[in-house]
Scaffold this motif. Structure first.
Motif, mmCIF file in Angstrom:
data_model
loop_
_atom_site.group_PDB
_atom_site.id
_atom_site.type_symbol
_atom_site.label_atom_id
_atom_site.label_comp_id
_atom_site.label_asym_id
_atom_site.label_seq_id
_atom_site.Cartn_x
_atom_site.Cartn_y
_atom_site.Cartn_z
ATOM 1 N N PHE A 538 2.619 16.178 -31.112
ATOM 2 C CA PHE A 538 4.115 16.742 -30.768
ATOM 3 C C PHE A 538 4.390 15.959 -29.438
ATOM 4 O O PHE A 538 5.541 15.459 -29.311
ATOM 5 C CB PHE A 538 3.926 18.157 -30.765
ATOM 6 N N LYS A 539 3.556 16.213 -28.482
ATOM 7 C CA LYS A 539 3.880 15.746 -27.185
ATOM 8 C C LYS A 539 4.131 14.204 -27.110
ATOM 9 O O LYS A 539 5.220 13.855 -26.479
ATOM 10 C CB LYS A 539 2.445 15.908 -26.304
ATOM 11 N N ASN A 540 3.465 13.390 -27.805
ATOM 12 C CA ASN A 540 3.675 11.902 -27.795
ATOM 13 C C ASN A 540 4.583 11.567 -28.883
ATOM 14 O O ASN A 540 4.838 10.338 -29.107
ATOM 15 C CB ASN A 540 2.570 11.119 -27.735
ATOM 16 N N GLY A 541 5.280 12.579 -29.753
ATOM 17 C CA GLY A 541 6.215 12.258 -30.612
ATOM 18 C C GLY A 541 6.035 12.021 -32.001
ATOM 19 O O GLY A 541 6.928 11.667 -32.640
ATOM 20 N N GLU A 542 4.548 11.665 -32.449
ATOM 21 C CA GLU A 542 4.228 11.330 -33.654
ATOM 22 C C GLU A 542 4.825 12.527 -34.523
ATOM 23 O O GLU A 542 5.425 12.574 -35.740
ATOM 24 C CB GLU A 542 2.817 11.569 -33.799
ATOM 25 N N THR A 543 4.666 13.755 -34.170
ATOM 26 C CA THR A 543 5.583 14.725 -34.774
ATOM 27 C C THR A 543 6.692 15.223 -34.021
ATOM 28 O O THR A 543 6.534 15.182 -32.886
ATOM 29 C CB THR A 543 4.797 16.188 -35.279
ATOM 30 N N ARG A 544 7.947 15.578 -34.834
ATOM 31 C CA ARG A 544 8.935 15.897 -33.999
ATOM 32 C C ARG A 544 9.302 17.235 -34.226
ATOM 33 O O ARG A 544 10.244 17.965 -33.462
ATOM 34 C CB ARG A 544 10.438 15.063 -34.382
ATOM 35 N N LEU A 545 8.636 18.050 -35.196
ATOM 36 C CA LEU A 545 8.703 19.584 -35.261
ATOM 37 C C LEU A 545 7.472 19.923 -35.524
ATOM 38 O O LEU A 545 6.693 19.304 -36.228
ATOM 39 C CB LEU A 545 9.664 19.526 -36.731
ATOM 40 N N LEU A 546 7.382 21.090 -34.459
ATOM 41 C CA LEU A 546 6.003 21.781 -34.536
ATOM 42 C C LEU A 546 6.228 23.211 -35.037
ATOM 43 O O LEU A 546 7.082 23.997 -34.371
ATOM 44 C CB LEU A 546 5.414 21.668 -33.188
ATOM 45 N N VAL A 547 5.646 23.441 -36.300
ATOM 46 C CA VAL A 547 5.516 24.648 -36.614
ATOM 47 C C VAL A 547 4.358 25.409 -36.123
ATOM 48 O O VAL A 547 3.126 24.854 -36.265
ATOM 49 C CB VAL A 547 5.343 24.855 -38.267
ATOM 50 N N ALA A 548 4.582 26.681 -35.406
ATOM 51 C CA ALA A 548 3.384 27.291 -34.707
ATOM 52 C C ALA A 548 3.393 28.635 -34.885
ATOM 53 O O ALA A 548 4.374 29.261 -35.099
ATOM 54 C CB ALA A 548 3.637 27.095 -33.194
ATOM 55 N N THR A 549 2.506 29.462 -34.597
ATOM 56 C CA THR A 549 2.348 30.770 -34.416
ATOM 57 C C THR A 549 2.492 30.943 -33.043
ATOM 58 O O THR A 549 2.583 30.036 -32.029
ATOM 59 C CB THR A 549 0.862 31.281 -34.887
ATOM 60 N N THR A 550 2.135 32.229 -32.313
ATOM 61 C CA THR A 550 2.348 32.508 -31.016
ATOM 62 C C THR A 550 1.540 31.878 -29.971
ATOM 63 O O THR A 550 1.629 32.035 -28.797
ATOM 64 C CB THR A 550 2.522 33.997 -30.706
ATOM 65 N N VAL A 551 0.536 31.155 -30.627
ATOM 66 C CA VAL A 551 -0.461 30.219 -29.750
ATOM 67 C C VAL A 551 0.465 29.479 -28.604
ATOM 68 O O VAL A 551 -0.077 28.922 -27.693
ATOM 69 C CB VAL A 551 -1.419 29.314 -30.474
ATOM 70 N N VAL A 552 1.632 29.089 -28.803
ATOM 71 C CA VAL A 552 2.424 28.125 -28.005
ATOM 72 C C VAL A 552 3.139 29.176 -27.045
ATOM 73 O O VAL A 552 3.943 28.882 -26.166
ATOM 74 C CB VAL A 552 3.553 27.350 -28.709
ATOM 75 N N GLU A 553 2.755 30.420 -27.183
ATOM 76 C CA GLU A 553 3.476 31.589 -26.344
ATOM 77 C C GLU A 553 3.534 31.144 -24.797
ATOM 78 O O GLU A 553 4.529 31.058 -24.203
ATOM 79 C CB GLU A 553 3.152 33.030 -26.492
ATOM 80 N N VAL A 554 2.424 30.966 -24.374
ATOM 81 C CA VAL A 554 2.222 30.957 -22.734
ATOM 82 C C VAL A 554 1.885 29.394 -22.348
ATOM 83 O O VAL A 554 1.010 28.806 -22.925
ATOM 84 C CB VAL A 554 1.008 31.764 -22.417
#
Ligand SMILES: Nc1ncnc2c1ncn2[C@@H]1O[C@H](COP(=O)(O)OP(=O)(O)OP(=O)(O)O)[C@@H](O)[C@H]1O
Length: 701
Positions: A538-554
């Motif tokens: 996701f960071k380097n743009g290979e994916t442009r949409l990231l489906v996530a649970t709250t692991v990305v919260e903090v």
């Protein structure tokens, strides 16, 4: 050692009359203790009533209000036994006083017992709830029946306690009544001037007043007994924090002499300049570390305010001084991300940075440990694995603890237990209201990042009902086509079936069906390396949409992500929504946050989403959150080692917290080892509130 005077309070509840094995188990559950062994009389006495039954109302039968609890003195006229002993017809007893008539109703009434309790022509006093039906007053199963000349034995005011299934109010009251007399006369620890000014009773009287309320006002948080106990509870908490702090401070820190050799290089390589707040915080940190005392500083900053760089500047100074620095993150994913970010910023200075987590194994781990021990590793980033016994530092001078939501003195104590005494910088993401900072951290010095980096645009927040999800997917499609990046947050994975939530996996699949491939997925059940790979893509743009649970919260930081969709936003707490939204708006592009909600919204749900639309100010959100949720949850009572209060409430007793804080500071300064007479009394207080962990550090502990 615990003073012997407290022994009766610290004996196990199983020793109280009426507490058999079954009741004991129920009490452990009710009082929230872990084991029976750990469930003591004092825990029972801290179980406070939340309301009371007032039987003082004696209006006479005719004037008894519908549904009220009343006490009535009347003469027994006759009994009406159900014909043929039928059990579905109640047993009735008719009474009268000078104002009217009353029927007592008993289901499964035992005639012999009732005749004895309520002999015809006798004057009796009964107490219970009045029911009016067709102009007739009745009372079903009175709570009390006594002869009128014994009416004084009736408890006119009874406390009502929180209960647990299987435990009756009567049983609990009996046990508490049995425990209460065990409360000994204790030496007073509060200053006489304060007890007089505030009208506070002694601690023993306070416990009696707590459990023997005489009036509804005794249940109020501002009742003198409750204020006394709240003050004591705050004082015990603040004292223990002060003692820990004193102890941490006493071990002198190693003065850090920053030369600017490393930090200068890093600053020069940054594509932006630091904000005023960042510069101020860095100056405060450097000043602390330059002195002989250890630094104990809290770095508070809203999402995206740039705490990481402040930490890095502190680490740079330490390295310039020839020391090592660690950064401890609450999760693996955050540790790895901090590693990536800091490595990038520090590249210009050529620092040696290691990452050490529970996942680091085998050869790799051995080699890292060696570099830590030899001093070759300058910055070590990781999880709590950083403080395991096998890790020996060459010269640890600074520990940065990224605490996020997890408060508690435990990590701090763990470090000290290892015999290490680095300067300490604690980062918290959520701006916590001042009262909570005080309660959870005590008197740490605080640096605040009040500014966001320049060029940040406000995040546009909109709320959309889930029925319009299709529309949102359409908008995402064009945004991604324009080269934008987006997160899509789903509430849960494991319990999705149970709670009827769309799982992240399902959502991932439906989005791929709608938008095509190139959509990433990250959730808590994936392995560490899988998560890293998903984040990286996701960071380097290979994916442009990231489906996530709250692991990305903090803490997750992908500055060019500008769209955040949160599904079932109504299921999240306010602080969590703010954290999640903080994953966008981290660069100079305008960002959008779409809160998808499933209606109809309850009152709180509605309030939360409105606040999110109204403001981005983390401090305001934290205050509102406190109002909506109460402090217990904000402090994260689910996590161990957090200060949960038994009696004190931050909302009701904030004034007392302030007094307790000052008193604690004064006491610790005057009598740091708690050896004076008052100091001895204070030790009793600490044991009483189970805040005695700090006593271990005292000389005569
Ligand atoms: N002065 C600045 N000017 C511009 N960008 C900055 C500045 N300081 C930090 N940043 C960038 O802002 C983003 C957020 O910084 P950082 O990750 O340190 O925030 P944080 O305070 O830790 O927030 P969170 O708690 O949300 O993780 C990063 O991408 C960082 O590179």
């Amino acid at each position: 050692m615990r003073p012997a005077i407290l022994d009766p309070l610290f004996s196990p509840i199983s020793g109280l009359p009426g507490v058999g094995p079954k009741i004991a188990d129920l009490l452990v559950k009710l009082l929230g203790r872990e084991t029976l062994e750990d469930c003591r009389v004092i825990d029972l006495l801290f179980h406070a009533p939340f309301s009371l039954i007032d039987r003082r109302n004696q209006p006479g039968i005719a004037r008894a209000p519908q549904g009220a609890i009343v006490t009535i003195t009347a003469r027994v006229d006759r009994h009406q036994v159900p014909p043929g002993g039928k059990s579905n017809i109640p047993y009735r007893v008719f009474l009268h006083d000078e104002t009217g008539e009353l029927t007592l109703v008993f289901f499964r009434g035992q005639a012999a017992w009732l005749e004895k309790q309520l002999p015809v022509d006798a004057e009796v006093t009964v107490s219970g709830k009045i029911d009016w039906f067709n102009g007739r007053a009745s009372m079903v199963h009175p709570d009390y029946i006594v002869r009128a000349d014994e009416a004084e034995s009736l408890p006119l005011v009874e406390p009502i306690y929180p209960l647990t299934a299987g435990l009756s109010p009567k049983t609990l009251r009996k046990i508490i009544d049995a425990g209460l007399p065990r409360f000994p006369e204790l030496p007073e620890w509060i200053d006489l001037a304060l007890t007089e000014k505030q009208g506070l009773p002694s601690i023993r009287d306070s416990f009696h007043m707590l459990h023997e309320p005489r009036d509804p006002s005794d249940i109020d948080p501002q009742a003198p007994a409750r204020r006394r106990l709240a003050y004591d509870e705050f004082l015990a908490g603040q004292l223990s924090l002060s003692l820990v702090r004193q102890r941490l401070r006493k071990v002198a820190g190693q003065p850090v002499t920053a030369t600017g050799a490393i930090s200068g290089k890093i600053l020069k390589s940054l594509p932006f300049s630091l904000t005023g707040s960042q510069n101020e915080a860095i100056a405060e940190v450097l000043e602390d570390m330059a002195g002989n005392e250890r630094m104990l500083r809290l770095l508070q900053g809203d999402v995206g305010s740039g705490k990481t760089l402040v930490a890095l500047m502190a680490m740079a100074a330490v390295i310039e001084s020839g020391g090592q620095a660690v950064l401890m993150a609450p999760t693996e994913i955050l540790a790895r991300q901090h590693h990536a970010t800091i490595s990038k910023f520090a590249a210009a200075a050529g620092l040696s940075i290691e990452v050490l987590t529970g996942r680091t194994k085998g050869r790799e781990r051995e080699e890292i440990l060696e570099r830590i021990t030899s001093g070759a590793a300058q910055i070590i980033i990781g999880t709590h694995a950083l403080f395991q016994d096998s890790v020996a530092y060459a010269n640890l001078m600074l520990a940065v603890v990224d605490e996020q939501h997890r408060f508690g003195v435990h990590q701090r104590l763990r470090l000290t237990a290892k015999g290490l005494s680095p300067h300490m910088l604690v980062m918290t993401a959520t701006p916590i209201p001042r009262t909570l900072v005080l309660a959870a951290f005590g008197d740490m010095d605080v640096s605040k990042l009040t500014e966001k980096p320049a060029g940040r645009k406000p995040i546009q927040t909109i709320t959309v009902p889930m029925e319009r999800t299709g529309e949102i997917v359409g908008r995402l499609q064009s945004a991604i086509a324009e080269g934008k990046k987006a997160y899509w947050i789903c509430p849960l994975v494991e319990e999705s079936e149970e709670l009827d939530l769309m799982s992240a996996e399902e959502r991932h699949a439906t989005l791929i069906a709608a938008l095509g491939p190139g959509i990433g997925l990250i959730h808590g059940r994936m392995s560490g390396p899988e998560k890293d790979a998903a984040m990286m893509a996701f960071k380097n743009g290979e994916t442009r949409l990231l489906v996530a649970t709250t692991v990305v919260e903090v803490g997750v930081d992908v500055p060019d992500a500008t769209i955040m969709v949160i599904e079932h936003a109504e299921r999240f707490g306010l602080a969590q929504l703010h954290q999640l939204r903080g994953r966008v708006g981290r660069g100079d592009e305008a960002s959008t946050c779409i809160l998808l909600y499933k209606g109809p919204l309850g009152e709180t749900g509605h309030a939360r989403l409105s606040i999110m639309r109204e403001t981005e100010d983390g401090f305001r959100i934290a205050e509102e959150d406190l109002k909506l949720r109460g402090e217990g949850e904000l402090l994260g009572t689910r996590q161990s080692g957090t200060p949960g209060f038994r009696i004190a409430s931050l909302e009701a007793h904030a004034d007392l917290l302030e007094i307790a804080r000052k008193d604690a500071a004064y006491l610790v300064e005057r009598d740091p080892e708690l050896t004076t007479e008052r100091g001895t009394a204070i030790r009793t207080l600490l044991y009483l509130f189970r805040r005695d962990e700090a006593i271990r550090f005292l000389r005569a502990g």
